[in-house]
Design a protein around this motif. Structure first.
Motif, PDB file in Angstrom:
ATOM      1  N   UNK A 186       0.722  -1.243   0.087  1.00  0.00           N
ATOM      2  CA  UNK A 186      -0.051  -0.062   0.037  1.00  0.00           C
ATOM      3  C   UNK A 186       1.065   1.096  -0.027  1.00  0.00           C
ATOM      4  N   UNK A 187       1.700   1.551   0.997  1.00  0.00           N
ATOM      5  CA  UNK A 187       2.664   2.677   1.105  1.00  0.00           C
ATOM      6  C   UNK A 187       3.389   2.570   2.450  1.00  0.00           C
ATOM      7  N   UNK A 188       4.580   2.989   2.110  1.00  0.00           N
ATOM      8  CA  UNK A 188       5.571   2.755   3.360  1.00  0.00           C
ATOM      9  C   UNK A 188       5.889   3.954   4.208  1.00  0.00           C
ATOM     10  N   UNK A 189       4.978   5.044   3.873  1.00  0.00           N
ATOM     11  CA  UNK A 189       5.045   6.400   4.885  1.00  0.00           C
ATOM     12  C   UNK A 189       4.228   6.136   6.052  1.00  0.00           C
ATOM     13  N   UNK A 190       5.286   6.161   7.359  1.00  0.00           N
ATOM     14  CA  UNK A 190       4.507   6.138   8.329  1.00  0.00           C
ATOM     15  C   UNK A 190       3.176   6.978   8.787  1.00  0.00           C
ATOM     16  N   UNK A 191       3.167   8.289   8.301  1.00  0.00           N
ATOM     17  CA  UNK A 191       1.943   9.217   8.369  1.00  0.00           C
ATOM     18  C   UNK A 191       0.787   8.516   7.594  1.00  0.00           C
ATOM     19  N   UNK A 192       0.908   7.916   6.605  1.00  0.00           N
ATOM     20  CA  UNK A 192      -0.007   7.333   5.625  1.00  0.00           C
ATOM     21  C   UNK A 192      -0.470   5.983   6.260  1.00  0.00           C
ATOM     22  N   UNK A 193       0.445   5.437   6.629  1.00  0.00           N
ATOM     23  CA  UNK A 193       0.118   4.021   7.441  1.00  0.00           C
ATOM     24  C   UNK A 193      -0.591   4.072   8.492  1.00  0.00           C
ATOM     25  N   UNK A 194      -0.398   5.325   9.423  1.00  0.00           N
ATOM     26  CA  UNK A 194      -1.245   5.469  10.724  1.00  0.00           C
ATOM     27  C   UNK A 194      -2.659   6.021  10.256  1.00  0.00           C
TER      28      UNK A 194
END
Length: 449
Positions: free
Chosen positions: A171-179
């Motif tokens: 999906x996405x590795x960015x922690x902000x997006x994951x949260x």
């Protein structure tokens, strides 16, 4: 590509809720279907029919907020174990209805999270399939993986069962997006999973990515693509997020104010394409990419409920709750709710609930839409050769599409048209012109950009 280089008026004019066309007619047009019809369809297959099998595992440890799949969260294994008992009963019924000379060319376990299964049950289920179906020696066995659930024992069991292609949800590795989507999955755990399977001889790895997620930007998505390229997957699927909270209640946890707009989504899709093509991947269809030596690049492209595929078999048989199959006569879908699915299998051996018998016009339009989604081209010669005089109406519709084109989407050919580079991102809009059932209502389909 930056937003300033995009024809914003064009994108906004063409952005509409449209089907992804993994089938035609699409599943929202299925009607109640009797198990007796499915039995008859299975019994009518040719003795040496080439088949594909899809098994749905409708369980996850936790529901990701963006997900619209048919799945449920459980932290207890008992419901999963009971479900496997029902699946094995359905497998026995279906296998008993198939011609003895059938050949399975593709097997796909999806979900949900198939790796929620224990290692022992992965082995058990693999043996059940091998015992009940005749597999071609060259059969592909693909499985969807959630790296957060993977263990060495499960990887050993999957490879021992014959898995030779894995599809990893990133999906996405960015922690902000994951949260913001309720799915925390670090880069390192994904790398560990990839290495685990490659060390065991699995040579085909697919990543699923999503654009249009909350708080996602061109810059953050570009960083994710750079990390993806470090792991060198063989295939990449880059889906546009479909925000349909009316259909998937867990999506109500998504902050709608943080979602990128149509212009930003379009820019993201173009940026991903640019980066992946520069890295040596070939774009296939609307949203898939593969290395040039991968079979997805070298073999004819087709489309089914798993997306773009090399699968050209005569029948796709769906197993498990909500699973959809396609036979020459039409589509069938099992009951969606696990309890309803189990009740139907216990009573009848099958869980058929809905489907659609194909009319001659359905077959014609399904062919046209699939070829457009895969090849970006309409061939009047091929259509007339396959469907004869019944193709006249669709040929007239194709002529009208060429005549109506004011956006530079279409390039006429000797007997039809092909989509230009400008038009390819809007292929779903072109396919919709051939959709006799379409009712583009917001909340039913994802945006076409």
């Amino acid at each position: 590509m930056t937003v300033s280089l995009i024809d914003e008026a064009l994108v906004m004019r063409r952005a509409a809720p449209l089907p992804r066309y993994t089938s035609y007619p699409t599943a929202n047009h299925f009607v109640p279907t009797a198990p007796a019809d499915y039995r008859a369809w299975l019994g009518a297959l040719e003795d040496n029919a080439a088949l594909s099998l899809y098994l749905h595992i409708p369980f996850c440890n936790d529901l990701c907020w963006y997900c619209a799949c048919s799945t449920k969260a459980t932290h207890r294994y008992e419901p999963v174990a009971r479900y496997l008992d029902t699946v094995e009963a359905e497998i026995a019924t279906v296998a008993g209805l198939l011609p003895s000379g059938h050949r399975v060319m593709h097997l796909h376990w999806g979900g949900g999270s198939p790796d929620i299964l224990s290692a022992a049950d992965i082995t058990r289920l693999g043996q059940t399939f091998r015992h009940n179906f005749r597999f071609d020696p060259a059969a592909e066995f693909a499985i969807e993986i959630d790296p957060r659930l993977m263990t060495v024992a499960k990887a050993d069991a999957m490879v021992g069962a014959g898995v030779n292609r894995i599809s990893i949800g990133v999906q996405d590795f960015d922690p902000v997006v994951q949260a913001a989507i309720g799915r925390l999955q670090g880069f390192d755990i994904t790398r560990t999973t990839v290495d685990m399977f490659r060390d065991r001889g699995v040579t085909s790895v697919n990543f699923d990515l999503v654009y249009g997620l909350p708080h996602q930007t061109l810059e953050s998505l570009s960083r994710t693509i750079e990390q993806v390229l470090e792991l060198s997957p063989d295939r990449i699927a880059m889906f546009g997020y479909a925000h349909l909270p009316g259909r998937a209640s867990n999506q109500k946890l998504i902050d709608e104010a943080a979602l990128p707009g149509a212009i930003e989504r379009f820019a993201m899709a173009r940026q991903v394409t640019t980066m992946l093509e520069a890295a040596g991947y070939q774009q296939l269809g609307l949203d898939h990419f593969a290395r040039r030596e991968d079979s997805l690049s070298t073999q004819p492209l087709n489309r089914n409920f798993q997306g773009y595929t090399t699968d050209s078999t005569e029948a796709l048989i769906g197993l498990g709750a909500s699973a959809i199959g396609k036979l020459p006569q039409g589509y069938v879908q099992n009951a969606v709710a696990v309890a309803d699915y189990a009740k139907r299998v216990a009573a009848n051996g099958l869980a058929t609930a809905r489907g659609r018998a194909l009319t001659p016009d359905d077959r014609l339009r399904a062919y046209v839409i699939e070829r457009l989604m895969c090849d970006f081209e309409f061939s009047g010669t091929a259509v007339r050769q396959m469907f004869g005089d019944t193709a006249s109406g669709v040929l007239q519709e194709a002529d009208a599409i060429v005549s109506d084109d004011s956006d530079g989407f279409i390039e006429p050919t000797a007997t039809g048209f092909r989509l230009t580079a400008r038009g390819r991102p809007f292929v779903r809009n072109i396919c919709a012109r051939f959709d006799a059932y379409l009712n583009p209502v917001a909340g039913k389909h994802s945006l076409s950009v």
